[in-house]
Design an enzyme around this catalytic site. Structure first.
Site, short mmCIF file in Angstrom:
data_model
loop_
_atom_site.label_atom_id
_atom_site.label_comp_id
_atom_site.label_asym_id
_atom_site.label_seq_id
_atom_site.Cartn_x
_atom_site.Cartn_y
_atom_site.Cartn_z
N ASN A 89 26.38 29.07 76.62
CA ASN A 89 25.48 30.15 76.98
C ASN A 89 26.17 31.46 77.33
O ASN A 89 25.61 32.53 77.15
CB ASN A 89 24.63 29.70 78.18
CG ASN A 89 23.92 30.85 78.84
OD1 ASN A 89 22.98 31.42 78.30
ND2 ASN A 89 24.38 31.25 80.03
N TYR A 153 28.25 43.45 69.40
CA TYR A 153 27.35 42.38 69.86
C TYR A 153 26.60 41.78 68.69
O TYR A 153 26.51 40.55 68.56
CB TYR A 153 26.37 42.97 70.88
CG TYR A 153 25.40 41.96 71.46
CD1 TYR A 153 25.81 41.05 72.42
CD2 TYR A 153 24.07 41.95 71.06
CE1 TYR A 153 24.92 40.13 72.97
CE2 TYR A 153 23.17 41.04 71.61
CZ TYR A 153 23.60 40.14 72.56
OH TYR A 153 22.71 39.24 73.10
#
Length: 255
Positions: A89, A153
């Site tokens: 995560n 990203y």
């Protein structure tokens, strides 16, 4: 979805989606190993989840550091003797276009968002094969659709999706499933850590009412529900999937 007797390792568990996932799994009886860089927050999450003798095992560390990653995995196995589920995560976001980014930014984002997943999963696989376990990676709608202003990203998250599919195919014959979730804008501290001030963040959340078909940003608990589902036996015939948890944002095409 009963996780009693299951050992789950969650990275980035000190806040946001990681903490919400830990809460859901704890309620379902999982034995948890939680890691993250913020020791204070990890301990806070652990106290909130502790039920009787089922207290989460805290392993502070930075998964961009190879020695920390090895220590985290080894400590989990030493504590519990096995690993059933790996939830990758941990992640960061930084703003930057091709005109304003740098190689340093690229390295920071890629090291956290994909290199660390690559390394930890590689180390965990022998244990997951033994337990017939599974992996759930946290990607993003940015891994499905293209958005300007967060170039590194975007690249890192589409890499997570491709990693998910490739490893799923490689491990399918060994009954190890690998899937990922692709959240849209979710109310966590991710964007503030990425540099947004409070006023900009609130404007961003308001704008999300227009960029998500369902008219709002998501909640960490909603993403956690999907992670828990994919990690459970209820998803026993699902592997290599990228599941959007984004209020329909991935399906939108502005006109």
């Amino acid at each position: 979805m009963n996780f009693a007797g299951k050992v789950v390792l969650i990275t980035g568990a000190s806040s946001g989606i990681g903490a919400a996932t830990a809460l859901k799994l704890s309620q379902l009886g999982a034995s948890l190993a939680l890691t993250g860089r913020n020791v204070e927050n990890l301990n806070k999450v652990s106290k909130e989840l502790a039920v009787g003798t089922n207290t989460p095992f805290i392993i502070p560390g930075d998964i961009t550091q190879e020695t920390d990653t090895k220590r985290i995995l080894e400590a989990t196995i030493s504590k519990f003797g096995k690993l059933d589920v790996l939830v990758n995560n941990a992640g960061i976001i930084e703003t930057g276009t091709i005109e304003t980014t740098s190689l340093e930014q690229y390295d920071r984002v890629m090291n956290t968002n994909i290199r660390s997943i690559y390394h930890l999963t590689m180390l965990a696989v022998p244990h997951l094969i033994k337990s017939q376990g599974n992996v759930v990676n946290v990607s993003s709608v940015n891994g499905i659709r293209s958005f300007p202003g967060v170039l590194a990203y975007n690249i890192s998250k589409i890499a997570v999706d491709q990693f998910t599919r490739c490893v799923a195919l490689e491990l399918a014959s060994k009954n190890v499933r690998v899937n990922c979730v692709n959240p849209g804008v979710t109310v966590t501290n991710l964007h503030k850590r990425g540099g947004m001030d409070e006023a900009t963040y609130q404007k961003f959340l308001e704008h999300s009412k227009n960029t998500h078909a369902m008219g709002r940003p998501g909640k960490a608990s909603e993403v956690a529900d999907a992670i828990v589902f994919l990690a459970s036996d209820a998803a026993s015939f699902i592997t290599g999937a990228s599941l959007p948890i984004d209020g329909g944002r991935h399906a939108m095409c502005p006109r």
